[in-house]
Design a protein around this motif. Sequence first.
Motif, PDB file in Angstrom:
ATOM      1  N   ILE A  46       0.832  -1.198   0.000  1.00 12.45           N
ATOM      2  CA  ILE A  46       0.000   0.000   0.000  1.00 12.45           C
ATOM      3  C   ILE A  46       0.870   1.253   0.000  1.00 12.45           C
ATOM      4  O   ILE A  46       1.947   1.266   0.588  1.00 12.45           O
ATOM      5  N   MET A  47       0.380   2.316  -0.639  1.00  9.27           N
ATOM      6  CA  MET A  47       1.021   3.627  -0.539  1.00  9.27           C
ATOM      7  C   MET A  47       0.005   4.642  -0.034  1.00  9.27           C
ATOM      8  O   MET A  47      -1.199   4.506  -0.257  1.00  9.27           O
ATOM      9  N   TYR A  48       0.520   5.622   0.673  1.00 13.54           N
ATOM     10  CA  TYR A  48      -0.283   6.709   1.235  1.00 13.54           C
ATOM     11  C   TYR A  48       0.310   8.022   0.751  1.00 13.54           C
ATOM     12  O   TYR A  48       1.515   8.120   0.576  1.00 13.54           O
ATOM     13  N   TRP A  49      -0.513   9.041   0.570  1.00 11.51           N
ATOM     14  CA  TRP A  49      -0.015  10.366   0.219  1.00 11.51           C
ATOM     15  C   TRP A  49      -1.059  11.408   0.574  1.00 11.51           C
ATOM     16  O   TRP A  49      -2.215  11.082   0.854  1.00 11.51           O
ATOM     17  N   LEU A  50      -0.637  12.644   0.571  1.00 11.67           N
ATOM     18  CA  LEU A  50      -1.545  13.771   0.776  1.00 11.67           C
ATOM     19  C   LEU A  50      -1.784  14.457  -0.552  1.00 11.67           C
ATOM     20  O   LEU A  50      -0.901  14.470  -1.412  1.00 11.67           O
ATOM     21  N   GLU A  51      -2.959  15.036  -0.711  1.00 14.00           N
ATOM     22  CA  GLU A  51      -3.241  15.886  -1.863  1.00 14.00           C
ATOM     23  C   GLU A  51      -3.537  17.286  -1.349  1.00 14.00           C
ATOM     24  O   GLU A  51      -4.246  17.461  -0.368  1.00 14.00           O
ATOM     25  N   GLN A  52      -2.978  18.264  -2.024  1.00 13.79           N
ATOM     26  CA  GLN A  52      -3.114  19.644  -1.582  1.00 13.79           C
ATOM     27  C   GLN A  52      -4.549  20.135  -1.609  1.00 13.79           C
ATOM     28  O   GLN A  52      -4.933  20.992  -0.835  1.00 13.79           O
ATOM     29  N   SER A  53      -5.380  19.568  -2.461  1.00 14.97           N
ATOM     30  CA  SER A  53      -6.743  20.059  -2.618  1.00 14.97           C
ATOM     31  C   SER A  53      -7.575  19.934  -1.346  1.00 14.97           C
ATOM     32  O   SER A  53      -8.416  20.767  -1.064  1.00 14.97           O
ATOM     33  N   ASP A  54      -7.350  18.874  -0.562  1.00 18.38           N
ATOM     34  CA  ASP A  54      -8.162  18.692   0.644  1.00 18.38           C
ATOM     35  C   ASP A  54      -7.378  18.237   1.862  1.00 18.38           C
ATOM     36  O   ASP A  54      -7.915  18.126   2.943  1.00 18.38           O
ATOM     37  N   ASP A  55      -6.091  17.957   1.697  1.00 23.13           N
ATOM     38  CA  ASP A  55      -5.213  17.520   2.789  1.00 23.13           C
ATOM     39  C   ASP A  55      -5.683  16.267   3.512  1.00 23.13           C
ATOM     40  O   ASP A  55      -5.340  16.037   4.656  1.00 23.13           O
ATOM     41  N   ASN A  56      -6.483  15.446   2.859  1.00 17.94           N
ATOM     42  CA  ASN A  56      -6.820  14.145   3.417  1.00 17.94           C
ATOM     43  C   ASN A  56      -5.797  13.127   2.936  1.00 17.94           C
ATOM     44  O   ASN A  56      -5.132  13.327   1.935  1.00 17.94           O
ATOM     45  N   ILE A  57      -5.661  12.039   3.657  1.00 19.44           N
ATOM     46  CA  ILE A  57      -4.728  10.985   3.269  1.00 19.44           C
ATOM     47  C   ILE A  57      -5.403  10.110   2.229  1.00 19.44           C
ATOM     48  O   ILE A  57      -6.512   9.635   2.430  1.00 19.44           O
ATOM     49  N   LYS A  58      -4.718   9.897   1.106  1.00 19.16           N
ATOM     50  CA  LYS A  58      -5.209   9.001   0.061  1.00 19.16           C
ATOM     51  C   LYS A  58      -4.454   7.686   0.178  1.00 19.16           C
ATOM     52  O   LYS A  58      -3.290   7.651   0.588  1.00 19.16           O
ATOM     53  N   VAL A  59      -5.089   6.607  -0.207  1.00 21.48           N
ATOM     54  CA  VAL A  59      -4.524   5.262  -0.087  1.00 21.48           C
ATOM     55  C   VAL A  59      -4.771   4.510  -1.385  1.00 21.48           C
ATOM     56  O   VAL A  59      -5.858   4.582  -1.945  1.00 21.48           O
ATOM     57  N   ALA A  60      -3.754   3.786  -1.848  1.00 19.78           N
ATOM     58  CA  ALA A  60      -3.913   2.919  -3.016  1.00 19.78           C
ATOM     59  C   ALA A  60      -2.919   1.776  -2.904  1.00 19.78           C
ATOM     60  O   ALA A  60      -1.931   1.857  -2.177  1.00 19.78           O
ATOM     61  N   THR A  61      -3.191   0.720  -3.645  1.00 13.38           N
ATOM     62  CA  THR A  61      -2.212  -0.358  -3.721  1.00 13.38           C
ATOM     63  C   THR A  61      -1.016   0.142  -4.529  1.00 13.38           C
ATOM     64  O   THR A  61      -1.109   1.135  -5.249  1.00 13.38           O
ATOM     65  N   LEU A  62       0.110  -0.528  -4.402  1.00 14.36           N
ATOM     66  CA  LEU A  62       1.330  -0.079  -5.068  1.00 14.36           C
ATOM     67  C   LEU A  62       1.227  -0.086  -6.592  1.00 14.36           C
ATOM     68  O   LEU A  62       1.984   0.602  -7.266  1.00 14.36           O
ATOM     69  N   ASN A  63       0.296  -0.846  -7.146  1.00 14.94           N
ATOM     70  CA  ASN A  63       0.124  -0.829  -8.605  1.00 14.94           C
ATOM     71  C   ASN A  63      -0.931   0.182  -9.045  1.00 14.94           C
ATOM     72  O   ASN A  63      -1.257   0.280 -10.215  1.00 14.94           O
ATOM     73  N   GLY A  64      -1.499   0.930  -8.090  1.00  6.71           N
ATOM     74  CA  GLY A  64      -2.413   2.012  -8.429  1.00  6.71           C
ATOM     75  C   GLY A  64      -3.884   1.661  -8.410  1.00  6.71           C
ATOM     76  O   GLY A  64      -4.720   2.486  -8.739  1.00  6.71           O
ATOM     77  N   THR A  65      -4.228   0.467  -8.006  1.00  5.68           N
ATOM     78  CA  THR A  65      -5.638   0.095  -7.941  1.00  5.68           C
ATOM     79  C   THR A  65      -6.170   0.332  -6.541  1.00  5.68           C
ATOM     80  O   THR A  65      -5.424   0.596  -5.602  1.00  5.68           O
ATOM     81  N   THR A  66      -7.461   0.236  -6.381  1.00 10.76           N
ATOM     82  CA  THR A  66      -8.142   0.347  -5.092  1.00 10.76           C
ATOM     83  C   THR A  66      -7.808   1.665  -4.389  1.00 10.76           C
ATOM     84  O   THR A  66      -7.235   1.691  -3.309  1.00 10.76           O
ATOM     85  N   LEU A  67      -8.161   2.754  -5.018  1.00 12.56           N
ATOM     86  CA  LEU A  67      -7.944   4.087  -4.464  1.00 12.56           C
ATOM     87  C   LEU A  67      -9.003   4.398  -3.410  1.00 12.56           C
ATOM     88  O   LEU A  67     -10.190   4.216  -3.640  1.00 12.56           O
ATOM     89  N   ASN A  68      -8.565   4.842  -2.236  1.00  9.84           N
ATOM     90  CA  ASN A  68      -9.461   5.215  -1.144  1.00  9.84           C
ATOM     91  C   ASN A  68      -8.979   6.499  -0.500  1.00  9.84           C
ATOM     92  O   ASN A  68      -7.889   6.971  -0.777  1.00  9.84           O
ATOM     93  N   GLU A  69      -9.765   7.020   0.419  1.00  9.46           N
ATOM     94  CA  GLU A  69      -9.425   8.252   1.113  1.00  9.46           C
ATOM     95  C   GLU A  69      -9.689   8.086   2.599  1.00  9.46           C
ATOM     96  O   GLU A  69     -10.673   7.478   2.999  1.00  9.46           O
ATOM     97  N   ILE A  70      -8.785   8.632   3.414  1.00  6.57           N
ATOM     98  CA  ILE A  70      -8.968   8.661   4.859  1.00  6.57           C
ATOM     99  C   ILE A  70      -9.142  10.120   5.244  1.00  6.57           C
ATOM    100  O   ILE A  70      -8.212  10.916   5.108  1.00  6.57           O
ATOM    101  N   ARG A  71     -10.324  10.492   5.682  1.00 10.07           N
ATOM    102  CA  ARG A  71     -10.580  11.886   6.067  1.00 10.07           C
ATOM    103  C   ARG A  71     -10.009  12.131   7.460  1.00 10.07           C
ATOM    104  O   ARG A  71     -10.361  11.447   8.402  1.00 10.07           O
TER     105      ARG A  71
END
Length: 86
Positions: A46-71
Motif C-alpha cells: 500500500i502507498m499513502y499520500w496527501l493531496e493539496q486540494s483537501d489535505d486528506n490521506i489518500k490510499v492505493a495499492t502499489l500498482n495504483g488500484t483500489t484508491l481510497n481516502e482517509i478523512r
Amino acid sequence: TQIHLLTSRQYNGIIERANYAGQERTVILYGLHYPRHIILDVSGGIMYWLEQSDDNIKVATLNGTTLNEIRISKYISDFPLIGKDL
C-alpha cells in the motif's frame, strides 16, 4: 526482486514508478490534485499520500488500484507525518 522508485509530479497530478536508474517510467495514478509526501507500506502493498486540494490521506495499492481516502482534518498540513510514530 527489482527495485523501483515512486515519485509524484505534483503539477501534473500523477504518481509514477521508475526503475532504480530513473528509466522505464510508468504512470501508476493520474488525475490527482498535487500529490505529495508519499509513504509506502511495502509489506502490505500500500502507498499513502496527501493531496493539496483537501489535505486528506489518500490510499492505493502499489500498482495504483483500489484508491481510497482517509478523512482526517483540514489542518493536517500543520502536523507533519514524516518521522512520527502513528
